[in-house]
Design an enzyme around this catalytic site. Structure first.
Site, mmCIF file in Angstrom:
data_model
loop_
_atom_site.group_PDB
_atom_site.id
_atom_site.type_symbol
_atom_site.label_atom_id
_atom_site.label_comp_id
_atom_site.label_asym_id
_atom_site.label_seq_id
_atom_site.Cartn_x
_atom_site.Cartn_y
_atom_site.Cartn_z
ATOM 1 N N LYS A 177 -51.959 -81.818 -20.691
ATOM 2 C CA LYS A 177 -52.131 -83.268 -20.799
ATOM 3 C C LYS A 177 -51.936 -83.665 -22.256
ATOM 4 O O LYS A 177 -52.791 -83.424 -23.098
ATOM 5 C CB LYS A 177 -53.529 -83.716 -20.369
ATOM 6 C CG LYS A 177 -53.583 -85.245 -20.293
ATOM 7 C CD LYS A 177 -54.962 -85.821 -20.515
ATOM 8 C CE LYS A 177 -55.250 -86.238 -21.917
ATOM 9 N NZ LYS A 177 -54.422 -87.281 -22.505
ATOM 10 N N GLU A 252 -59.341 -76.764 -31.543
ATOM 11 C CA GLU A 252 -58.734 -77.032 -32.852
ATOM 12 C C GLU A 252 -59.099 -78.458 -33.192
ATOM 13 O O GLU A 252 -58.493 -79.390 -32.670
ATOM 14 C CB GLU A 252 -57.206 -76.905 -32.774
ATOM 15 C CG GLU A 252 -56.691 -75.526 -32.487
ATOM 16 C CD GLU A 252 -56.848 -74.592 -33.658
ATOM 17 O OE1 GLU A 252 -57.069 -75.072 -34.798
ATOM 18 O OE2 GLU A 252 -56.781 -73.376 -33.451
ATOM 19 N N CYS A 286 -54.169 -82.899 -39.441
ATOM 20 C CA CYS A 286 -55.553 -82.395 -39.390
ATOM 21 C C CYS A 286 -55.923 -81.662 -40.663
ATOM 22 O O CYS A 286 -57.075 -81.659 -41.085
ATOM 23 C CB CYS A 286 -55.723 -81.487 -38.185
ATOM 24 S SG CYS A 286 -54.442 -80.246 -38.079
ATOM 25 N N GLU A 386 -63.878 -87.678 -41.366
ATOM 26 C CA GLU A 386 -62.424 -87.519 -41.333
ATOM 27 C C GLU A 386 -61.827 -88.908 -41.084
ATOM 28 O O GLU A 386 -61.871 -89.420 -39.975
ATOM 29 C CB GLU A 386 -62.024 -86.576 -40.192
ATOM 30 C CG GLU A 386 -60.550 -86.267 -40.188
ATOM 31 C CD GLU A 386 -60.072 -85.616 -38.890
ATOM 32 O OE1 GLU A 386 -60.565 -85.980 -37.816
ATOM 33 O OE2 GLU A 386 -59.182 -84.765 -38.982
HETATM 34 P P1 NAD Z 1 -58.731 -87.292 -29.549
HETATM 35 O O1 NAD Z 1 -59.833 -86.291 -29.559
HETATM 36 O O2 NAD Z 1 -59.066 -88.716 -29.420
HETATM 37 O O3 NAD Z 1 -57.717 -86.983 -28.355
HETATM 38 C C1 NAD Z 1 -57.093 -85.737 -28.199
HETATM 39 C C2 NAD Z 1 -56.745 -85.545 -26.739
HETATM 40 O O4 NAD Z 1 -57.940 -85.479 -25.971
HETATM 41 C C3 NAD Z 1 -55.919 -86.693 -26.144
HETATM 42 O O5 NAD Z 1 -54.972 -86.146 -25.260
HETATM 43 C C4 NAD Z 1 -56.966 -87.484 -25.369
HETATM 44 O O6 NAD Z 1 -56.446 -88.246 -24.305
HETATM 45 C C5 NAD Z 1 -57.851 -86.364 -24.855
HETATM 46 N N1 NAD Z 1 -59.206 -86.758 -24.449
HETATM 47 C C6 NAD Z 1 -59.938 -87.814 -24.856
HETATM 48 N N2 NAD Z 1 -61.149 -87.813 -24.241
HETATM 49 C C7 NAD Z 1 -61.170 -86.734 -23.431
HETATM 50 C C8 NAD Z 1 -62.136 -86.174 -22.540
HETATM 51 N N3 NAD Z 1 -63.322 -86.721 -22.350
HETATM 52 N N4 NAD Z 1 -61.814 -85.030 -21.878
HETATM 53 C C9 NAD Z 1 -60.626 -84.442 -22.067
HETATM 54 N N5 NAD Z 1 -59.674 -84.924 -22.873
HETATM 55 C C10 NAD Z 1 -59.935 -86.059 -23.559
HETATM 56 O O7 NAD Z 1 -57.884 -86.979 -30.836
HETATM 57 P P2 NAD Z 1 -56.626 -87.798 -31.384
HETATM 58 O O8 NAD Z 1 -57.155 -89.047 -31.978
HETATM 59 O O9 NAD Z 1 -55.566 -87.857 -30.351
HETATM 60 O O10 NAD Z 1 -56.084 -86.806 -32.517
HETATM 61 C C11 NAD Z 1 -56.553 -86.810 -33.805
HETATM 62 C C12 NAD Z 1 -57.533 -85.663 -34.009
HETATM 63 O O11 NAD Z 1 -56.932 -84.405 -33.723
HETATM 64 C C13 NAD Z 1 -57.977 -85.578 -35.462
HETATM 65 O O12 NAD Z 1 -59.363 -85.351 -35.515
HETATM 66 C C14 NAD Z 1 -57.229 -84.362 -35.982
HETATM 67 O O13 NAD Z 1 -57.829 -83.744 -37.079
HETATM 68 C C15 NAD Z 1 -57.200 -83.482 -34.779
HETATM 69 N N6 NAD Z 1 -56.149 -82.467 -34.887
HETATM 70 C C16 NAD Z 1 -56.497 -81.172 -35.141
HETATM 71 C C17 NAD Z 1 -55.503 -80.199 -35.296
HETATM 72 C C18 NAD Z 1 -55.843 -78.753 -35.607
HETATM 73 O O14 NAD Z 1 -54.942 -77.926 -35.574
HETATM 74 N N7 NAD Z 1 -57.081 -78.411 -35.883
HETATM 75 C C19 NAD Z 1 -54.162 -80.575 -35.179
HETATM 76 C C20 NAD Z 1 -53.841 -81.906 -34.920
HETATM 77 C C21 NAD Z 1 -54.842 -82.854 -34.778
#
Ligand code: NAD
Length: 494
Positions: A177, A252, A286, A386
């Site tokens: 997803k 992650e 990230c 962040e």
């Molecule tokens: P997010 O947590 O809002 O969403 C990530 C994913 O989770 C999306 O697909 C979203 O639809 C899904 N999601 C949301 N609620 C959910 C739930 N209850 N159950 C299951 N899935 C759910 O994050 P974002 O805003 O899309 O991305 C930014 C974040 O990602 C930042 O915090 C960034 O640091 C992190 N990130 C980390 C890495 C790494 O390698 N550590 C890499 C890229 C991004």
């Protein structure tokens, strides 16, 4: 109502949503429409999970020799290279990032598939000395089963590739997803996997929001492992939900990454890379080095120069060749960044530049000007949280010990850098920092051969490197007695 297009990939077929729900995807640089996709309902997610389970149980893929699975991944890499332009344009339109950055992402994705393709058959297992000549004892690695994968919008296909490539290399089936705002490149990826002959049901794609489509991937009994990349709050929910089903989990999450500059650093390189660390891709990385931690003796000059250079950064849409960075992902996200900067200033930080919308079409696109917050204290919310935007906070130090303390003063632990010309300082500080990746005199490069992941609240589990493959396997110990004999523990009576 728009007719639901066949944009979900379930059990080897492109299908519309069972609910008829759709989402219009727009480019965050100018609001232009990129496409309309279907949003899956609970029934579609259920079908995708069961299709993956059935495919895994049939064993067509898990039973394919590892060397052939590796060859398949190499062919995926070749196909991606051939279709790079198309993939990069799709990624640039969904995310608003510059085409050149999206092209770089596609190269990295191909390298990721090549790496896992090459190591797919490299684990022969391990023979263990059982201390008995009649016994053959070995440890083998087997696929985990059905993997649920949930990915964010900042590097949509790259983050997915870090999961898809090792999962397939190890022989798993999966349901992916992607973030709801950026689905197009994962659709193209499914097209490639299908066209190259991956057995049906092994790869499934469900589009939609986190609550409806993502949540079942961490709670459904037929999911064996959930691998998530995204924010801390979502990660915590997923871990809690997965814990109930005792699923394997890899998280992650975010980072609050220190970029530590000593007075003896190569000044020009450190300055240039401080910009790169914090403002590349508008800070939507990230591992972005958004905490500049600088020796007090050079702080004033360095920050003045940083501010001047930040003010020269050109913002623009994905296909604007003069642009050096792009927009944030959405209106809501820009509001979040605006509030984050405001709270940082209220808590005493000095706003040196930025702190406002920017870009050529800021009424239609979600640009935010590169921002520097100087004179930050460790408890400033802008230092702690962040922000996930083009915002660099500045803290100063006087001793090496103090630099280490400041750099580790965060609940996160994803990445960080140290800039110094002294090998001893570089060695000591890089070992003392509690973060999963440390750069010395550089910022941002990573290698598919080297593990990526977080300490502390940046998550657990590792992607990339040999550990990134191991995450998608279970270890099994097989103990074979070649000379079966009566044990005598419970002697026959009578
Ligand atoms: P997010 O947590 O809002 O969403 C990530 C994913 O989770 C999306 O697909 C979203 O639809 C899904 N999601 C949301 N609620 C959910 C739930 N209850 N159950 C299951 N899935 C759910 O994050 P974002 O805003 O899309 O991305 C930014 C974040 O990602 C930042 O915090 C960034 O640091 C992190 N990130 C980390 C890495 C790494 O390698 N550590 C890499 C890229 C991004």
């Amino acid at each position: 109502m728009t007719e639901s297009p066949a944009t979900l990939f379930i059990d080897g077929a492109w299908v519309p949503s069972s609910t008829g729900e759709t989402r219009t995807i727009t480019c965050p640089a100018d609001g232009s429409e990129v496409g309309v996709v279907s949003e899956a309902g609970a029934e579609d997610v259920e079908r995708a999970i069961l299709a993956a389970r059935a495919a895994f149980e049939r064993g067509e893929w898990s039973g394919t020799p590892a060397a052939q699975r590796g060859d398949f991944l190499l062919r995926v890499a070749d196909r991606l290279a051939e279709r790079k332009d198309e993939f990069a344009r799709a990624e640039a339109q969904d995310t608003g990032k510059r085409l050149v950055e999206a092209e770089g992402d596609m190269d990295d994705i191909a390298s990721c598939f090549r790496y896992f393709g090459k190591i797919a058959d490299q684990d022969p297992g391990r023979l263990v000395d059982a201390g008995d000549a009649a016994v053959i004892s070995r440890v083998v690695r087997e696929p985990v089963g059905v993997c649920g994968m949930i990915t964010p919008w900042n590097f949509p296909l790259l983050q997915a590739a870090w999961k898809i490539a090792p999962a397939l290399a190890a022989g798993n089936a999966f349901v992916l997803k992607p973030a709801e705002l950026t689905p197009h490149t994962t659709m193209l990826m499914m097209e490639v996997l299908d066209e190259l002959g991956l057995p049906k049901g092994v790869a499934n794609l469900v589009l939609g929001d986190g609550g409806t489509v993502g949540a079942p991937l961490s709670s459904h009994p037929e999911i064996d492992l959930v691998s998530f990349t995204g924010g801390l709050v979502t990660g915590r929910k997923i871990a809690e939900s997965a814990a109930k089903g005792i699923k394997k989990v890899a998280l992650e999450l975010g980072g609050k990454n220190p970029n530590v500059v000593f007075a003896d650093a190569d000044y020009e390189a450190a300055l240039d890379n401080a910009l790169n660390a914090g403002f590349l891709d508008s800070g939507l990385v990230c591992s972005a080095g958004t905490r500049l931690i600088i020796h007090e003796s050079i702080a004033e000059r360095f920050v003045d120069d940083l501010v001047a250079r930040a003010e020269g950064i050109v913002m623009g849409g994905p296909f604007d060749e003069s642009a050096e960075t792009g927009p944030l992902i959405s209106k809501a996200h820009r509001e979040k960044v605006t509030d984050y900067v405001k709270r940082g200033v209220e808590a005493g930080a000095r706003l040196r530049t930025g702190g406002h919308w920017g870009g050529p079409e800021h009424e239609k696109g979600f640009f935010y000007a590169p921002t520097v917050l100087d004179r930050c204290t460790r408890d400033n919310p802008a230092v702690i949280e962040e922000g996930f935007g083009p915002v660099i906070t500045v803290e100063t130090f006087s001793t090496e010990q103090e630099a280490i303390e400041i750099a580790n003063h965060t609940e996160y632990g994803l990445a960080g850098a140290v800039w110094t010309s002294d090998a001893g300082t570089a060695n000591r500080v890089s070992r003392a920092l509690r973060h999963g990746t440390i750069w010395i005199n550089d910022y941002h490069p990573y290698l598919p051969q080297a593990e990526w992941g977080g300490f502390k609240m940046s998550g657990f589990g590792r992607e990339l490197g040999p550990t990134g493959l191991e995450e998608y396997t279970e270890a099994k110990h097989i103990y074979q007695n070649t000379e079966p004999a009566v044990s005598g523990w419970f002697p026959r009576k009578g």
